[in-house]
Design a protein around this motif. Structure first.
Motif, PDB file in Angstrom:
ATOM      1  N   THR A 246      30.655 -17.211  11.324  1.00  0.00           N
ATOM      2  CA  THR A 246      31.161 -17.053   9.955  1.00  0.00           C
ATOM      3  C   THR A 246      32.077 -18.217   9.592  1.00  0.00           C
ATOM      4  OG1 THR A 246      32.466 -15.639   8.487  1.00  0.00           O
ATOM      5  CG2 THR A 246      33.073 -15.638  10.800  1.00  0.00           C
ATOM      6  N   GLY A 247      32.201 -18.436   8.281  1.00  0.00           N
ATOM      7  CA  GLY A 247      33.091 -19.499   7.790  1.00  0.00           C
ATOM      8  C   GLY A 247      34.400 -18.977   7.241  1.00  0.00           C
ATOM      9  N   MET A 248      34.638 -17.673   7.301  1.00  0.00           N
ATOM     10  CA  MET A 248      35.883 -17.072   6.810  1.00  0.00           C
ATOM     11  C   MET A 248      36.727 -16.662   8.014  1.00  0.00           C
ATOM     12  SD  MET A 248      34.619 -14.820   3.550  1.00  0.00           S
ATOM     13  CE  MET A 248      36.323 -14.495   3.094  1.00  0.00           C
ATOM     14  N   ARG A 249      37.728 -17.475   8.317  1.00  0.00           N
ATOM     15  CA  ARG A 249      38.541 -17.245   9.498  1.00  0.00           C
ATOM     16  C   ARG A 249      39.311 -15.934   9.399  1.00  0.00           C
ATOM     17  NH1 ARG A 249      42.476 -22.077  10.773  1.00  0.00           N
ATOM     18  NH2 ARG A 249      40.432 -23.101  10.715  1.00  0.00           N
ATOM     19  N   SER A 250      39.752 -15.581   8.173  1.00  0.00           N
ATOM     20  CA  SER A 250      40.548 -14.372   8.009  1.00  0.00           C
ATOM     21  C   SER A 250      39.743 -13.094   8.235  1.00  0.00           C
ATOM     22  CB  SER A 250      41.172 -14.337   6.608  1.00  0.00           C
ATOM     23  OG  SER A 250      40.153 -14.355   5.624  1.00  0.00           O
ATOM     24  N   LYS A 251      38.436 -13.190   8.177  1.00  0.00           N
ATOM     25  CA  LYS A 251      37.582 -12.016   8.323  1.00  0.00           C
ATOM     26  C   LYS A 251      37.090 -11.785   9.751  1.00  0.00           C
ATOM     27  CE  LYS A 251      37.208 -10.530   4.017  1.00  0.00           C
ATOM     28  NZ  LYS A 251      37.516  -9.153   3.607  1.00  0.00           N
ATOM     29  N   VAL A 252      37.348 -12.768  10.595  1.00  0.00           N
ATOM     30  CA  VAL A 252      36.802 -12.667  11.949  1.00  0.00           C
ATOM     31  C   VAL A 252      37.376 -11.467  12.679  1.00  0.00           C
ATOM     32  CG1 VAL A 252      36.698 -13.805  14.197  1.00  0.00           C
ATOM     33  CG2 VAL A 252      36.284 -15.109  12.119  1.00  0.00           C
TER      34      VAL A 252
ATOM     35  N   PRO B  54      36.206  -4.256  14.822  1.00  0.00           N
ATOM     36  CA  PRO B  54      35.947  -2.803  14.878  1.00  0.00           C
ATOM     37  C   PRO B  54      34.498  -2.422  14.602  1.00  0.00           C
ATOM     38  CG  PRO B  54      37.934  -3.272  13.617  1.00  0.00           C
ATOM     39  CD  PRO B  54      37.261  -4.581  13.863  1.00  0.00           C
ATOM     40  N   VAL B  55      33.761  -3.257  13.869  1.00  0.00           N
ATOM     41  CA  VAL B  55      32.366  -2.943  13.567  1.00  0.00           C
ATOM     42  C   VAL B  55      31.550  -2.897  14.858  1.00  0.00           C
ATOM     43  CG1 VAL B  55      30.325  -3.682  12.301  1.00  0.00           C
ATOM     44  CG2 VAL B  55      32.597  -3.996  11.310  1.00  0.00           C
ATOM     45  N   ILE B  56      31.737  -3.905  15.687  1.00  0.00           N
ATOM     46  CA  ILE B  56      30.986  -3.956  16.946  1.00  0.00           C
ATOM     47  C   ILE B  56      31.515  -2.912  17.930  1.00  0.00           C
ATOM     48  CG2 ILE B  56      30.546  -5.388  18.986  1.00  0.00           C
ATOM     49  CD1 ILE B  56      30.766  -6.883  15.507  1.00  0.00           C
ATOM     50  N   ALA B  57      32.843  -2.707  17.905  1.00  0.00           N
ATOM     51  CA  ALA B  57      33.422  -1.739  18.847  1.00  0.00           C
ATOM     52  C   ALA B  57      32.958  -0.319  18.552  1.00  0.00           C
ATOM     53  CB  ALA B  57      34.948  -1.813  18.798  1.00  0.00           C
ATOM     54  N   LYS B  58      32.808   0.069  17.270  1.00  0.00           N
ATOM     55  CA  LYS B  58      32.353   1.410  16.930  1.00  0.00           C
ATOM     56  C   LYS B  58      30.940   1.695  17.445  1.00  0.00           C
ATOM     57  CE  LYS B  58      35.680   3.319  14.428  1.00  0.00           C
ATOM     58  NZ  LYS B  58      36.225   4.686  14.675  1.00  0.00           N
ATOM     59  N   HIS B  59      30.140   0.617  17.584  1.00  0.00           N
ATOM     60  CA  HIS B  59      28.760   0.784  18.055  1.00  0.00           C
ATOM     61  C   HIS B  59      28.627   0.388  19.529  1.00  0.00           C
ATOM     62  CE1 HIS B  59      27.092   1.696  14.083  1.00  0.00           C
ATOM     63  NE2 HIS B  59      27.897   0.739  13.598  1.00  0.00           N
ATOM     64  N   HIS B  60      29.753   0.349  20.234  1.00  0.00           N
ATOM     65  CA  HIS B  60      29.782   0.137  21.681  1.00  0.00           C
ATOM     66  C   HIS B  60      29.207  -1.224  22.070  1.00  0.00           C
ATOM     67  CE1 HIS B  60      29.283   4.558  20.926  1.00  0.00           C
ATOM     68  NE2 HIS B  60      30.428   4.567  21.649  1.00  0.00           N
ATOM     69  N   GLY B  61      29.638  -2.267  21.370  1.00  0.00           N
ATOM     70  CA  GLY B  61      29.223  -3.614  21.701  1.00  0.00           C
ATOM     71  C   GLY B  61      30.423  -4.492  21.989  1.00  0.00           C
ATOM     72  N   VAL B  62      30.153  -5.732  22.449  1.00  0.00           N
ATOM     73  CA  VAL B  62      31.199  -6.714  22.755  1.00  0.00           C
ATOM     74  C   VAL B  62      31.147  -7.807  21.676  1.00  0.00           C
ATOM     75  CG1 VAL B  62      32.100  -8.327  24.449  1.00  0.00           C
ATOM     76  CG2 VAL B  62      31.011  -6.205  25.220  1.00  0.00           C
ATOM     77  N   PHE B  63      32.280  -7.986  20.989  1.00  0.00           N
ATOM     78  CA  PHE B  63      32.323  -8.941  19.869  1.00  0.00           C
ATOM     79  C   PHE B  63      32.658 -10.338  20.362  1.00  0.00           C
ATOM     80  CE2 PHE B  63      32.970 -10.480  15.681  1.00  0.00           C
ATOM     81  CZ  PHE B  63      34.085 -11.317  15.708  1.00  0.00           C
ATOM     82  N   TYR B  64      31.959 -11.315  19.774  1.00  0.00           N
ATOM     83  CA  TYR B  64      32.292 -12.720  20.008  1.00  0.00           C
ATOM     84  C   TYR B  64      32.127 -13.446  18.671  1.00  0.00           C
ATOM     85  CZ  TYR B  64      32.179 -17.518  21.691  1.00  0.00           C
ATOM     86  OH  TYR B  64      32.436 -18.847  21.879  1.00  0.00           O
ATOM     87  N   GLY B  65      33.255 -13.979  18.113  1.00  0.00           N
ATOM     88  CA  GLY B  65      33.207 -14.656  16.827  1.00  0.00           C
ATOM     89  C   GLY B  65      33.303 -16.155  16.959  1.00  0.00           C
ATOM     90  N   LEU B  66      32.523 -16.846  16.154  1.00  0.00           N
ATOM     91  CA  LEU B  66      32.550 -18.311  16.135  1.00  0.00           C
ATOM     92  C   LEU B  66      32.987 -18.756  14.744  1.00  0.00           C
ATOM     93  CD1 LEU B  66      31.944 -21.021  17.504  1.00  0.00           C
ATOM     94  CD2 LEU B  66      29.599 -20.834  16.655  1.00  0.00           C
ATOM     95  N   ASP B  67      34.131 -19.472  14.683  1.00  0.00           N
ATOM     96  CA  ASP B  67      34.669 -19.958  13.402  1.00  0.00           C
ATOM     97  C   ASP B  67      33.960 -21.259  13.025  1.00  0.00           C
ATOM     98  OD1 ASP B  67      37.941 -21.177  12.278  1.00  0.00           O
ATOM     99  OD2 ASP B  67      36.138 -20.565  11.167  1.00  0.00           O
TER     100      ASP B  67
END
Length: 446
Positions: free
Chosen positions: A335-341, A346-359
Motif C-alpha cells: 500500500t501507499g498509505m503509511r497511516s493505514k498500514v 486487525p483484518v488479517i488477525a480476525k481471520h487467523h492470518g499473519v500480517f506483513y505490510g510493505l510501504d
C-alpha cells in the motif's frame, strides 16, 4: 449745441498705454461714445423721422437742463502715458470730435448717465467673461475623483470627507490610519448604514494639519492615594513624554469618562495636540482608546499560549464481515498509505492470518529485488492500487505470478476492500473486483 466731450476723450487717451488690453478698452469706450453721438441728431432732422426712431428705447431727451461735466477716470486703471505721446493723442481726439460734432444739435442732459451706464455694462461683461474661466483643481479635488480623501485625525476618531468615523471603527481596520493619510472609500458598502467603508490606505500623504497629534500609547491607569482620581505615569513601550521624567504625570478624572467605567490597571491610549508646550499640551488631551483584556492582562504576566494537542484518529475495533480462515498464512499487503498500514493488522488477525505490510508510498525506495523477496516470503499477496505507482503494482503482480502466489487487487486501502481481496485470492477468484459485485459471491465454499 452738443455737449463737449473732448476733455474726457483726451483724458481717456492719456490713460491708454501700448499694451493690447489697454488699447482694447479704449476702443470699446470710443465706440460707445460715437454710437451715442450718432443718435443725437439735429432737431430739424429728427422731426422728419418717426417718433419711435427718435431715440433708443428707454432713452429720454430732456431740454434746458444743465449737467455737470462727466469724468472718465474710472474707465481705466492703467498708468498715464508719457508726456511726449500726449500731443499726438490730443490731435487724434480733436479729429474724432470734429467728425461727430454738429453745432445745430440740441442740448442733452442725460448723456452723462447713459454713457456711464453703457460703460459699466461693458465692464461687467468683461468681468463675467473673466469669472467664467474654470479654476485649476486642487489636489484634494483631484483625489476625490477616485473616491480618495485625506484623513483629519482627531483626538478620538477621524473626519473623512466631512463625515466622522469613531475610534472603534478605525480600530477594526486591518491597517493603521494617521493624520494626512489618503484613504479610498467604498460607497457600495456602508458602515452602520450611513458611512462609506474604508477600503485601503493609498501611498499619498497630505500635510493638512498644522498642529500634529501625539499619542501616549499603552499607558497604565494608576490610583492617586487619598482620592478617587486616576493618573498615568508610564507606558509599556517607554517612548512617551511620561517616560522622560518621573515628575511627568497626567491626572484623569473618572467622572469625565463616566460611560467608560475607568478602573486602575487598565491600559489606555491618551492623545493630545502638540503646540510645543510639552506637558501643558499633554494634560489638555483626552483618552483615545481603552485596550481590552485579551490584548493585555493587567493583573499578571501574560500567559503563554498552549499549543493544541494533535488529535489522532481513534481506531475502532474491527468486525469481520466475511467468514474465512487463513490458517496462519502470511499475507503481504502492498500500500501507499503509511497511516493505514497499522489499521489493516486487525483484518488479517480476525481471520487467523499473519500480517506483513510493505510501504510503497515512496517509489524510489521500492526496488524490484525488495518486492521479489517480499512476495517469495508471503503465502498470499494483496495490492492496494489507490496510492501507489503503476510500476510497483505491475512488479508485484509479475513476481506473484512468477512464484505462483495467489494475489488480488484492492481498489482502496480500506478494511472492507482488503478483506474482500484476501477472500478472492484465497478462493482463486478474479484478481479485480467489479463495481457491481454482490456480497453473495463472497461466500466460502468450504
Amino acid at each position: 449745441m452738443v455737449y463737449d466731450y473732448r476733455h474726457e476723450l483726451i483724458e481717456l487717451l492719456n490713460h491708454t498705454t501700448g499694451d493690447p488690453e489697454s488699447l482694447l478698452q479704449t476702443q470699446r469706450s470710443l465706440t460707445i461714445i460715437v454710437d451715442l453721438l450718432n443718435q443725437l441728431q439735429p432737431a430739424d432732422q429728427k422731426s422728419s423721422r418717426p417718433a419711435s426712431q427718435s431715440a433708443k428705447p428707454g432713452y429720454k431727451i430732456r431740454r434746458g437742463v444743465n449737467t455737470p461735466k462727466i469724468t472718465l477716470n474710472h474707465l481705466s486703471q492703467t498708468p498715464k502715458a508719457d508726456a511726449s505721446e500726449r500731443p499726438q493723442r490730443d490731435q487724434a481726439a480733436n479729429a474724432t470730435i470734429s467728425k461727430t460734432q454738429d453745432p445745430q444739435a440740441p442740448k442733452v442732459s442725460d448723456n452723462q448717465a447713459y454713457l456711464r451706464k453703457a460703460l459699466a455694462n461693458q465692464e461687467a461683461e468683461n468681468n463675467t467673461a473673466a469669472d467664467n474661466v474654470p479654476p485649476e483643481l486642487s489636489e484634494v479635488e483631484l483625489l476625490a475623483r477616485d473616491n480618495c480623501y485625506p484623513v483629519h485625525r482627531l483626538l478620538s476618531g477621524a473626519e473623512i470627507n466631512h463625515r466622522f468615523y469613531s475610534e472603534s471603527i478605525l480600530h477594526k481596520l486591518p491597517f493603521p490610519i494617521n493624520d494626512g493619510d489618503v484613504v479610498q472609500l467604498d460607497r457600495q458598502r456602508l458602515i452602520h448604514g450611513k458611512l462609506p467603508a474604508i477600503n485601503r490606505v493609498t501611498n499619498d500623504h497630505l500635510a493638512i494639519s498644522t498642529t500634529p497629534t501625539k499619542v501616549i500609547e499603552y499607558a497604565t491607569l494608576e490610583p492617586v492615594a487619598g482620592s478617587d482620581v486616576l493618573q498615568i505615569k508610564k507606558t509599556l513601550k517607554g517612548n512617551s513624554i511620561l517616560d522622560e521624567s518621573h515628575a511627568n504625570t497626567i491626572v484623569i478624572d473618572p467622572y469625565k469618562y463616566a460611560s467608560r467605567n475607568l478602573k486602575p490597571g487598565m491600559i489606555i491610549d491618551f492623545a493630545y495636540y502638540d503646540h510645543g508646550n510639552g506637558m501643558r499640551d499633554a494634560k489638555a488631551g483626552e483618552i483615545r482608546w481603552i485596550h481590552s483584556e485579551h490584548e493585555f492582562d493587567t493583573t499578571k504576566t501574560p500567559r503563554k499560549l498552549q499549543k493544541p494537542k494533535k488529535v489522532t484518529n481513534q481506531r475502532h475495533d474491527y468486525t469481520d464481515k466475511l467468514d474465512y480462515d487463513l490458517k496462519q498464512k502470511h499475507v503481504l499487503v502492498v500500500t501507499g498509505m503509511r497511516s493505514k498500514v497499522q489499521d489493516l493488522k486487525p483484518v488479517i488477525a480476525k481471520h487467523h492470518g499473519v500480517f506483513y505490510g510493505l510501504d510503497a508510498s515512496m517509489e524510489e525506495k521500492v526496488s524490484s529485488s525488495k518486492l521479489k523477496k517480499a512476495v517469495k516470503d508471503a503465502d498470499l499477496v494483496v495490492v492496494c492500487i489507490d496510492k501507489i505507482h503503476h510500476r510497483i503494482s505491475q512488479l508485484t503482480t509479475h513476481h506473484a505470478k512468477r512464484y505462483e502466489r495467489p494475489f488480488a487487487i484492492a481498489n482502496t486501502t480500506s478494511n472492507t476492500a482488503v478483506e474482500r481481496a484476501i477472500f478472492r485470492a484465497l478462493n482463486g477468484q478474479s484478481a479485480f473486483e467489479s463495481s457491481s459485485q454482490e456480497m453473495s459471491k463472497y461466500v466460502s465454499t468450504d
